[in-house]
Write a protein that holds these residues in place. Structure first.
Motif, PDB file in Angstrom:
ATOM      1  N   LEU A  96     -14.734   2.490  40.856  1.00 30.08           N
ATOM      2  CA  LEU A  96     -13.762   1.477  40.454  1.00 30.08           C
ATOM      3  C   LEU A  96     -12.482   2.108  39.915  1.00 30.08           C
ATOM      4  O   LEU A  96     -11.378   1.596  40.119  1.00 30.08           O
ATOM      5  CB  LEU A  96     -14.359   0.546  39.397  1.00 30.08           C
ATOM      6  N   LYS A  97     -12.614   3.236  39.235  1.00 27.83           N
ATOM      7  CA  LYS A  97     -11.450   3.906  38.657  1.00 27.83           C
ATOM      8  C   LYS A  97     -10.694   4.762  39.665  1.00 27.83           C
ATOM      9  O   LYS A  97      -9.493   5.001  39.502  1.00 27.83           O
ATOM     10  CB  LYS A  97     -11.883   4.814  37.492  1.00 27.83           C
ATOM     11  N   ALA A  98     -11.366   5.220  40.705  1.00 31.66           N
ATOM     12  CA  ALA A  98     -10.771   6.181  41.641  1.00 31.66           C
ATOM     13  C   ALA A  98      -9.424   5.757  42.221  1.00 31.66           C
ATOM     14  O   ALA A  98      -8.511   6.576  42.297  1.00 31.66           O
ATOM     15  CB  ALA A  98     -11.763   6.507  42.762  1.00 31.66           C
ATOM     16  N   PRO A  99      -9.249   4.495  42.642  1.00 34.19           N
ATOM     17  CA  PRO A  99      -7.950   4.121  43.229  1.00 34.19           C
ATOM     18  C   PRO A  99      -6.821   3.989  42.207  1.00 34.19           C
ATOM     19  O   PRO A  99      -5.664   3.882  42.577  1.00 34.19           O
ATOM     20  CB  PRO A  99      -8.208   2.758  43.877  1.00 34.19           C
ATOM     21  N   LEU A 100      -7.149   3.968  40.927  1.00 34.88           N
ATOM     22  CA  LEU A 100      -6.144   3.708  39.899  1.00 34.88           C
ATOM     23  C   LEU A 100      -5.265   4.920  39.638  1.00 34.88           C
ATOM     24  O   LEU A 100      -5.716   6.066  39.674  1.00 34.88           O
ATOM     25  CB  LEU A 100      -6.825   3.309  38.587  1.00 34.88           C
ATOM     26  N   ASP A 101      -4.017   4.640  39.326  1.00 32.04           N
ATOM     27  CA  ASP A 101      -3.092   5.664  38.864  1.00 32.04           C
ATOM     28  C   ASP A 101      -3.674   6.266  37.578  1.00 32.04           C
ATOM     29  O   ASP A 101      -4.296   5.555  36.782  1.00 32.04           O
ATOM     30  CB  ASP A 101      -1.737   5.001  38.599  1.00 32.04           C
ATOM     31  N   MET A 102      -3.455   7.542  37.341  1.00 39.22           N
ATOM     32  CA  MET A 102      -4.024   8.233  36.169  1.00 39.22           C
ATOM     33  C   MET A 102      -3.674   7.507  34.865  1.00 39.22           C
ATOM     34  O   MET A 102      -4.491   7.459  33.945  1.00 39.22           O
ATOM     35  CB  MET A 102      -3.517   9.680  36.126  1.00 39.22           C
ATOM     36  N   ARG A 103      -2.491   6.901  34.792  1.00 35.99           N
ATOM     37  CA  ARG A 103      -2.082   6.207  33.564  1.00 35.99           C
ATOM     38  C   ARG A 103      -2.913   4.951  33.304  1.00 35.99           C
ATOM     39  O   ARG A 103      -2.903   4.411  32.205  1.00 35.99           O
ATOM     40  CB  ARG A 103      -0.603   5.822  33.637  1.00 35.99           C
ATOM     41  N   CYS A 104      -3.624   4.447  34.324  1.00 36.60           N
ATOM     42  CA  CYS A 104      -4.354   3.186  34.205  1.00 36.60           C
ATOM     43  C   CYS A 104      -5.862   3.358  34.068  1.00 36.60           C
ATOM     44  O   CYS A 104      -6.569   2.382  33.888  1.00 36.60           O
ATOM     45  CB  CYS A 104      -4.070   2.315  35.430  1.00 36.60           C
ATOM     46  N   LYS A 105      -6.365   4.571  34.160  1.00 31.32           N
ATOM     47  CA  LYS A 105      -7.817   4.780  34.150  1.00 31.32           C
ATOM     48  C   LYS A 105      -8.449   4.487  32.791  1.00 31.32           C
ATOM     49  O   LYS A 105      -9.602   4.094  32.711  1.00 31.32           O
ATOM     50  CB  LYS A 105      -8.152   6.195  34.599  1.00 31.32           C
ATOM     51  N   TYR A 106      -7.723   4.690  31.722  1.00 29.56           N
ATOM     52  CA  TYR A 106      -8.269   4.504  30.373  1.00 29.56           C
ATOM     53  C   TYR A 106      -7.306   3.695  29.517  1.00 29.56           C
ATOM     54  O   TYR A 106      -7.050   4.028  28.369  1.00 29.56           O
ATOM     55  CB  TYR A 106      -8.546   5.863  29.723  1.00 29.56           C
ATOM     56  N   ASN A 107      -6.770   2.614  30.084  1.00 26.62           N
ATOM     57  CA  ASN A 107      -5.729   1.866  29.381  1.00 26.62           C
ATOM     58  C   ASN A 107      -6.221   0.558  28.782  1.00 26.62           C
ATOM     59  O   ASN A 107      -5.483  -0.406  28.712  1.00 26.62           O
ATOM     60  CB  ASN A 107      -4.535   1.607  30.310  1.00 26.62           C
ATOM     61  N   ALA A 108      -7.463   0.511  28.358  1.00 24.41           N
ATOM     62  CA  ALA A 108      -7.986  -0.722  27.766  1.00 24.41           C
ATOM     63  C   ALA A 108      -7.162  -1.085  26.535  1.00 24.41           C
ATOM     64  O   ALA A 108      -6.829  -0.223  25.711  1.00 24.41           O
ATOM     65  CB  ALA A 108      -9.450  -0.541  27.378  1.00 24.41           C
ATOM     66  N   ARG A 109      -6.811  -2.346  26.437  1.00 25.82           N
ATOM     67  CA  ARG A 109      -6.043  -2.823  25.294  1.00 25.82           C
ATOM     68  C   ARG A 109      -6.914  -2.747  24.049  1.00 25.82           C
ATOM     69  O   ARG A 109      -8.094  -3.108  24.078  1.00 25.82           O
ATOM     70  CB  ARG A 109      -5.638  -4.269  25.564  1.00 25.82           C
TER      71      ARG A 109
END
Length: 146
Positions: A108-121
């Motif tokens: 699920l994380k693989a397609p995400l930009d690196m800035r978005c992989k751990y960006n939980a609010r």
């Protein structure tokens, strides 16, 4: 939780409702297993050509797992967790926590930009919000205090 899935519905009048499902680390989720190949293809296409990523088709697929009636869920009025953080969103969080494998989380994380992989609010203050608990056709209004 390892992952949270949001299904977002926008009504004709612009009101928004989100159904949330929580996932803990454990066995692979059978629904995600059905789109595993497409998730890997999406990750590959994003790395090689972002335009191609928009052409990946995930469905339709039918599963009884999505049509089961939950016997317990939580409801509250909140805001989106991503900009513009729109307010007055109805959240329905299913109490039944599903399991997900670490491999599925990575898919699920693989397609995400690196800035978005751990960006939980970060958790937000309750701000006098009430959380309603629905179970077996009964309602219990509960204010959660921290």
């Amino acid at each position: 939780f390892a992952t949270e899935m949001h299904m977002v519905h926008v009504a004709d009048d612009g009101k928004v409702a989100v159904v949330g499902t929580l996932f803990k680390n454990g066995r692979p989720d059978p629904i995600l297993q059905k789109i595993h190949k497409e998730l890997n293809e999406l990750a590959y296409n994003v790395k090689s050509n972002e335009e191609a990523a928009s052409r990946i088709v995930f469905g339709p697929f039918h599963t009884t797992e999505l049509t089961k009636t939950p016997n317990k869920y939580y409801k509250y009025i909140g805001s989106f967790s991503a900009p513009p953080c729109t307010e007055n969103v109805i959240y329905l969080i299913l109490a039944n926590v599903r399991s997900i494998s670490s491999e599925q989380v990575q898919s699920l994380k693989a397609p995400l930009d690196m800035r978005c992989k751990y960006n939980a609010r970060p958790c937000q203050p309750m701000n006098e919000r009430h959380v309603e608990v629905y179970q077996d056709n009964s309602i219990a209004h509960t204010r959660i205090n921290y």
